[in-house]
Design an enzyme around this catalytic site. Structure first.
Site, PDB file in Angstrom:
ATOM      1  N   HIS A   1       5.343  -7.724 -36.301  1.00 43.15           N
ATOM      2  CA  HIS A   1       5.178  -9.167 -36.338  1.00 43.15           C
ATOM      3  C   HIS A   1       5.874  -9.557 -37.918  1.00 43.15           C
ATOM      4  O   HIS A   1       6.359 -10.763 -37.806  1.00 43.15           O
ATOM      5  CB  HIS A   1       3.997  -9.806 -36.136  1.00 43.15           C
TER       6      HIS A   1
ATOM      7  N   SER B   1      11.269  -7.609 -34.035  1.00 44.07           N
ATOM      8  CA  SER B   1      11.839  -6.445 -33.285  1.00 44.07           C
ATOM      9  C   SER B   1      13.269  -6.256 -34.053  1.00 44.07           C
ATOM     10  O   SER B   1      14.016  -6.928 -34.402  1.00 44.07           O
ATOM     11  CB  SER B   1      12.243  -6.911 -31.940  1.00 44.07           C
TER      12      SER B   1
ATOM     13  N   LYS C   1      10.324 -11.760 -19.133  1.00 46.61           N
ATOM     14  CA  LYS C   1      10.990 -10.364 -19.003  1.00 46.61           C
ATOM     15  C   LYS C   1       9.789  -9.332 -19.064  1.00 46.61           C
ATOM     16  O   LYS C   1      10.366  -8.525 -18.200  1.00 46.61           O
ATOM     17  CB  LYS C   1      12.116 -10.032 -20.208  1.00 46.61           C
ATOM     18  N   ASP C   2       8.947  -9.452 -19.736  1.00 43.09           N
ATOM     19  CA  ASP C   2       7.938  -8.351 -19.681  1.00 43.09           C
ATOM     20  C   ASP C   2       7.029  -8.331 -18.454  1.00 43.09           C
ATOM     21  O   ASP C   2       6.673  -7.288 -17.985  1.00 43.09           O
ATOM     22  CB  ASP C   2       6.964  -8.624 -20.921  1.00 43.09           C
TER      23      ASP C   2
ATOM     24  N   GLU D   1      -1.145  19.587 -18.788  1.00 47.56           N
ATOM     25  CA  GLU D   1      -0.453  18.475 -18.392  1.00 47.56           C
ATOM     26  C   GLU D   1       1.026  18.352 -18.618  1.00 47.56           C
ATOM     27  O   GLU D   1       1.373  18.793 -19.803  1.00 47.56           O
ATOM     28  CB  GLU D   1      -1.131  17.240 -18.487  1.00 47.56           C
TER      29      GLU D   1
END
Lengths: 259, 422
Positions: B216, B220, B244-245, B288
């Site tokens: 923040h 981004s 969008k998320d 894994e």
């Protein structure tokens, strides 16, 4: 051009990577390739064939249970595949469990009840080995999940015996030749053959049919939640597809102001 | 876009806001007052998706912990009781089990996205470094969690991985005894792994909080890699990126729950449905899938591997492998300085873009090798791929940054966006 080649190489690699991670052998090499059978519970709408489950339980009780336990299953669980409580009680009553201590502090045996787990053939691993020439018959509760390609593998194993080992193969004492067992030598004697059991519903008692029925039963003991899982899954998927479609529409609408 | 605090009309909101400005905090974090670059593509969804999965893992994990028994005699059966007798226990457990794989899928894509678009570059170095530590914490958590069902792969995976630490000189054996709480993987090991598996997700939460805090500050990065400056470079996070998320979450859930309902054991090993048995070793011990590339690097270090020669006088090949495995992750901490190019996005770096994809292919190849037995050609291929992994990061990345001539970079996001719209 380079980009295109790269992309195709990449996708090939990605696929190879995914496939290899799921096909890592949980078994030593040495078994033949396992043919696929058709199972009623395969596919997104699959369910267990109830008649096959009943026959499979009979095969387990009359054949397998002389050596193999089914520790994770309770008699009451049979209620989930169509057995009535009276049928379950009548089935359980043939088995004895140790209970106690009673008011005098003594352990005692009683008939099994629906709340009990399936009673195994042996008190412990040592007793099982002592009765089986040193080999330990594994618990069958999870068998179709505990082997790669479990249902097909067990079916192949049950029907894959050869009376005589092929030329050049020397079997160890007490071992049997099996096409599908890793290493081809298995301590378990051929467990099913034609007419090993007698079906009340008149179904054929070929060894293939018997193997098919017991594998169906074991698939249920391994994944008793399968039918509920798939039917709930369908509802959840329909819900999610509609919801996501609506979210996408909303996204388009909100972003339209920007463009 | 400067964010001025929003006004609330609702008297209750007003009352709370005056005493604890929680609503304006939300608004400036994920709301209309948090400006985000207008050109983020769908690769930018994976950070929020990873966060959603973390929440899902904690929620399902808390329920599982209510029914799980951390004791070598009961652990396996208690998991099966969850699967059979606990109401919707199978659903909770399959979500948790597959959630681990989903978490790694999202985080790996998130990281490759950061590498492709140069999101780690100044001034976001710390954001990236915190991310590397998030990955490490995730790996530790996943490893510990995989031990809990006490299947064959749980037990033998734990044995192999903890034994690695015995390669550390002088303190190695003592350290392994400490990890085990005894002289083999046993009940004390299971108990401390359970305790730590419950603890580490909260450490993860802390790291994620710091990650978001750093995010923040400078906000981004974006596909162009050009810093967003002008007001028209930005759009408010809400409603543009919230919706969008949310849409991304819907797609993720279809994928995720598709596995849960229709192929719940796709990512698992059949051997883990056999109860742990210290007397029987599985034919192939494989971790894994998300550990496979690192497992391949670990196993690449044999006595005749040329990368081992320079340090052969100093340490065993085993120790070199362990160090290389940790270095494979930790070296990413240095990536902001290894990359000498001032240009962030690979959109404008034609040479580096090619090598980026080769690097991705190399990571996938390492994963493929990690799943294969260490024999024959697999060893050689694993060693070449291991060499290339480090060669790419330590040699190619700095060199390309110096030698490459980047394409012309747009002045700002808005000019590029408007141009492309015309």
């Amino acid at each position: 051009m380079i980009k295109k080649t790269l992309t195709s190489v990449l996708s090939a690699l990605a696929i190879a990577g995914v496939v290899s991670t799921v096909s890592t052998p949980s078994q030593a090499a040495g078994g033949a390739e396992i043919p696929s059978q058709s199972w009623s519970w395969n596919g997104p709408f699959g369910t267990f064939d109830r008649a096959a489950l009943r026959r499979g339980l009979q095969v387990y009780a009359e054949v397998c249970s002389s050596c193999h336990s089914l520790d994770l299953v309770h008699y009451r669980d049979l209620g989930n595949i169509g057995f009535s409580i009276d049928e379950i009680k009548a089935f359980a009553i043939d088995y004895e469990v140790e209970d106690g201590p009673d008011d005098e502090g003594e352990m005692f045996t009683r008939e099994a009840k629906p709340a009990d787990r399936f009673v195994g053939p042996f008190a412990n691993e040592q007793a099982a080995r002592a009765s089986n020439g040193g080999a330990y018959p594994p618990d069958l509760s999870l068998m179709t999940k505990a082997r790669k390609n479990g249902a097909n593998y067990i079916y192949a194993l049950l029907t894959g015996y050869e009376e005589e080992a092929p030329d050049g193969v020397v079997l160890m004492d007490g071992m049997n030749y099996n096409h599908y067992f890793p290493g081809n030598q298995i301590a378990m004697a051929p467990p099913v053959d034609d007419d090993y059991v007698e079906y009340a519903d008149g179904t054929s008692t070929s060894k293939e049919q018997i193997a098919h029925d017991i594998v169906t039963f074991l698939a249920w003991t391994a994944e008793p939640e399968l039918e509920e899982r798939k039917s709930l899954g369908l509802k959840v998927m329909i819900f999610l597809v509609v919801l996501t479609g609506m979210l996408y529409g909303l996204k388009r609408k909100i972003w339209a102001k920007l463009h | 876009m400067s964010s001025s605090p929003i006004e609330f009309k609702n008297p209750v909101l007003k009352w709370v806001e005056y005493r604890l400005p929680v609503f304006s905090f939300i608004d400036s974090s994920v709301g209309g007052s948090y400006p985000a670059p207008r050109n983020l593509n769908y690769w930018w969804n994976f950070g929020s998706l990873a966060g959603i999965i973390l929440a899902v893992m904690v929620a399902t994990g808390i329920v599982l912990a209510m029914h799980y028994t951390a004791h070598v005699d009961y652990a396996f059966d208690s998991v099966e009781r969850i699967m059979r007798d606990v109401n919707y226990g199978w659903l909770i457990r399959y979500i948790h089990m597959n959630g681990g794989s989903m978490f790694f899928i999202c985080v790996y894509i998130h990281m490759f996205r950061g590498m492709y678009y140069g999101s780690y570059k100044e001034p976001r170095e710390l954001l990236w470094i915190i991310g590397v530590f998030i990955l490490l914490a995730m790996m530790a958590t996943a490893f510990l969690g995989y031990v809990l069902p006490w299947g064959q792969m749980s037990f033998w995976g734990a044995t192999v991985i903890t034994s690695m630490f015995s390669a550390i000189p002088y303190v190695g054996d003592a350290l392994v005894t400490l990890l085990w709480g005894g002289f083999s993987v046993d009940n004390p090991t299971l108990n401390r792994f359970y305790s730590l598996h419950y603890l580490l997700p909260f450490v993860l939460f802390g790291l994620v909080f710091v990650h978001l805090w750093a995010l923040h500050v400078h906000r981004s990065n974006n596909p162009l890699g050009v810093e967003a400056r002008e007001p028209e470079d930005f759009i408010p996070f809400h409603p543009y990126y919230t919706i969008k998320d949310l849409f991304g979450m819907g797609v993720l859930l279809i994928f995720f729950l598709g596995f849960v309902f229709y192929a719940p054991n796709f990512f698992g090993e059949p051997d883990n449905y056999i109860e742990a048995n210290p007397m029987v070793t599985p034919a192939h011990i494989v971790p894994e899938w998300y550990f496979l590339p690192f497992y391949a690097i670990l196993r690449a270090f044999t006595a005749d591997f040329f990368m081992y020669w320079p340090v052969a006088w100093l340490m065993s090949a085993k120790l070199a492998g362990v160090l290389a495995m940790f270095a494979a992750t930790l070296i990413l901490v240095l990536l902001p300085w290894l990359d000498t190019s001032k240009v962030r996005s690979n959109k404008f770096r034609p040479i580096n873009k090619q090598f980026f994809w080769i690097f991705v292919a190399d990571c996938l190849l390492l994963g493929y090798i990690g799943a294969k037995p260490a024999e024959g050609n697999f060893i050689i291929i694993g060693q070449i791929a291991t060499f290339y992994y480090f060669f790419h990061l330590v040699v190619l990345v700095p060199l390309i940054g110096i030698l490459e001539r980047p394409k012309p970079i747009p002045e700002s996001i808005s000019t590029a966006v408007i141009k492309s719209a015309e």
